[in-house]
Design a protein around this motif. Structure first.
Motif, PDB file in Angstrom:
ATOM      1  N   LEU A 107      -0.780  17.379 -12.748  1.00 55.68           N
ATOM      2  CA  LEU A 107       0.558  17.966 -12.618  1.00 55.68           C
ATOM      3  C   LEU A 107       1.116  18.366 -13.977  1.00 55.68           C
ATOM      4  O   LEU A 107       1.741  19.425 -14.121  1.00 55.68           O
ATOM      5  N   ARG A 110      -0.548  21.526 -15.175  1.00 58.73           N
ATOM      6  CA  ARG A 110      -0.124  22.722 -14.445  1.00 58.73           C
ATOM      7  C   ARG A 110       1.328  23.106 -14.716  1.00 58.73           C
ATOM      8  O   ARG A 110       1.656  24.280 -14.882  1.00 58.73           O
ATOM      9  N   TYR A 111       2.221  22.098 -14.773  1.00 59.22           N
ATOM     10  CA  TYR A 111       3.649  22.398 -14.847  1.00 59.22           C
ATOM     11  C   TYR A 111       4.308  22.009 -16.164  1.00 59.22           C
ATOM     12  O   TYR A 111       5.468  22.359 -16.410  1.00 59.22           O
ATOM     13  N   LYS A 114       7.490  17.710 -17.574  1.00 58.64           N
ATOM     14  CA  LYS A 114       8.913  17.830 -17.246  1.00 58.64           C
ATOM     15  C   LYS A 114       9.194  17.317 -15.840  1.00 58.64           C
ATOM     16  O   LYS A 114       8.306  17.244 -14.986  1.00 58.64           O
ATOM     17  N   PHE A 116      10.514  17.639 -12.165  1.00 63.72           N
ATOM     18  CA  PHE A 116      10.546  18.761 -11.233  1.00 63.72           C
ATOM     19  C   PHE A 116      11.961  19.067 -10.750  1.00 63.72           C
ATOM     20  O   PHE A 116      12.238  20.188 -10.321  1.00 63.72           O
ATOM     21  N   LEU A 119      14.121  19.756 -14.456  1.00 60.20           N
ATOM     22  CA  LEU A 119      13.402  20.746 -15.254  1.00 60.20           C
ATOM     23  C   LEU A 119      13.499  20.495 -16.751  1.00 60.20           C
ATOM     24  O   LEU A 119      13.353  21.423 -17.555  1.00 60.20           O
ATOM     25  N   GLU A 121      12.236  18.654 -20.296  1.00 59.60           N
ATOM     26  CA  GLU A 121      11.046  18.090 -20.927  1.00 59.60           C
ATOM     27  C   GLU A 121      11.321  16.630 -21.266  1.00 59.60           C
ATOM     28  O   GLU A 121      12.339  16.304 -21.895  1.00 59.60           O
ATOM     29  N   ARG A 132       6.028  14.400  -2.399  1.00 61.53           N
ATOM     30  CA  ARG A 132       6.965  15.468  -2.042  1.00 61.53           C
ATOM     31  C   ARG A 132       7.604  15.157  -0.687  1.00 61.53           C
ATOM     32  O   ARG A 132       8.819  15.257  -0.523  1.00 61.53           O
ATOM     33  N   ASP A 146      -0.987  18.737  -5.199  1.00 59.97           N
ATOM     34  CA  ASP A 146       0.043  19.539  -4.549  1.00 59.97           C
ATOM     35  C   ASP A 146       0.958  18.697  -3.664  1.00 59.97           C
ATOM     36  O   ASP A 146       2.082  19.130  -3.353  1.00 59.97           O
ATOM     37  N   MET A 149       4.898  15.152  -6.895  1.00 59.80           N
ATOM     38  CA  MET A 149       5.743  15.777  -7.911  1.00 59.80           C
ATOM     39  C   MET A 149       6.044  14.755  -8.995  1.00 59.80           C
ATOM     40  O   MET A 149       5.877  13.547  -8.795  1.00 59.80           O
ATOM     41  N   TYR A 185      10.821  20.620  -2.512  1.00 59.16           N
ATOM     42  CA  TYR A 185      10.550  21.870  -3.234  1.00 59.16           C
ATOM     43  C   TYR A 185      11.861  22.448  -3.759  1.00 59.16           C
ATOM     44  O   TYR A 185      12.427  23.361  -3.151  1.00 59.16           O
ATOM     45  N   GLU A 187      12.422  24.434  -5.980  1.00 56.37           N
ATOM     46  CA  GLU A 187      12.329  25.848  -6.338  1.00 56.37           C
ATOM     47  C   GLU A 187      12.474  26.756  -5.121  1.00 56.37           C
ATOM     48  O   GLU A 187      12.682  27.972  -5.260  1.00 56.37           O
TER      49      GLU A 187
END
Length: 244
Positions: A107, A110-111, A114, A116, A119, A121, A132, A146, A149, A185, A187
């Motif tokens: 994770l 990929r992201y 930070k 989720f 957001l 750092e 999730r 996936d 989180m 999610y 986002e």
């Protein structure tokens, strides 16, 4: 520990493989007494957020069931006991910790390192892996990154509180509801714990703290709360752009 006589050797071995303080306290108590109540978690062990302690146990691959008992004040309170250990994949045993580390690294790669939700750092040590979709709704998911989180501790507490007060957690248990929720999610969501709410979590850090302090002083001078002032600023900007 009479309850040990009713448990498979592999399951006992799995329980004894857990060394982290919080889940170990829960497991050892259940092994000895058969269950542990939220009252005991708070009063005896000092864990003010019992569902988090229960989740720690489940994240080690040990199923727990939630049921109701009578507390010291006569009210019904939650309690935890071992769930269906026939479905436990004993071959994993204490490998859960290493697996969690692998998922966390995937994770972060990929992201980024930070949270989720916020957001921001943060140091890797401050990030916690979270499902999730809550375990209580969908059980243990596939072991793919996936399905998880990364959350800082404050975001994890906020999510836990909101999820635990959601009707889907308590009775409906529909995975699709969670998949469209902010807490799964952020986002892309259509509701927050089944409420028509939208939110933005803003963090000021480093040099940007000065901007926050200026907002704070302006809010005080206008006798307003900071979120209210920020909303007004955003609304004015949207209106100005629409009019231009």
């Amino acid at each position: 520990m009479d309850s040990l006589q009713n448990l498979p050797d592999d399951f006992i071995k799995l329980c004894q493989s857990v060394t982290a303080k919080r889940p170990k306290a829960v497991i050892d108590h259940i092994l000895q007494y058969g269950f542990i109540s939220t009252e005991e978690l708070k009063e005896r062990y000092g864990y003010n957020h019992p569902p988090r302690a229960a989740r720690d146990v489940r994240e080690h691959g040990i199923p727990l069931e939630t049921f109701r008992v009578t507390g010291s004040d006569g009210r019904k309170i939650a309690a935890y006991k071992f769930g269906n250990f026939d479905k436990v994949r004993f071959s994993r045993l204490s490998g859960r910790t290493g697996l969690s580390k692998q998922i966390k690294n995937e994770l972060i790669t990929r992201y980024g390192c930070k949270c989720f939700i916020y957001l921001e750092e943060v140091d890797e040590r401050e990030l916690q892996i979270d499902h999730r979709v809550p375990f209580e709704v969908d059980g243990e998911p596939g072991l793919k990154s996936d399905n998880f989180m990364l959350l800082c501790s404050s975001a994890n507490r906020a999510k836990s509180w909101s999820c635990e007060h959601c009707q889907n957690w308590g009775s409906i248990k529909d995975k699709s509801i969670c998949l469209s929720c902010y807490w799964a999610y952020p986002e892309s969501y259509t509701h927050i714990a089944m409420r028509q709410v939208r939110r933005i979590d803003l963090i000021w850090q480093g040099e940007n703290v000065e901007i926050y302090e200026r907002l704070k002083q302006q809010a005080i001078s206008l006798n307003k709360e900071i979120p209210e002032l920020i909303k007004e600023i955003i609304e004015r900007e949207i209106k100005r752009n629409s009019d231009s």
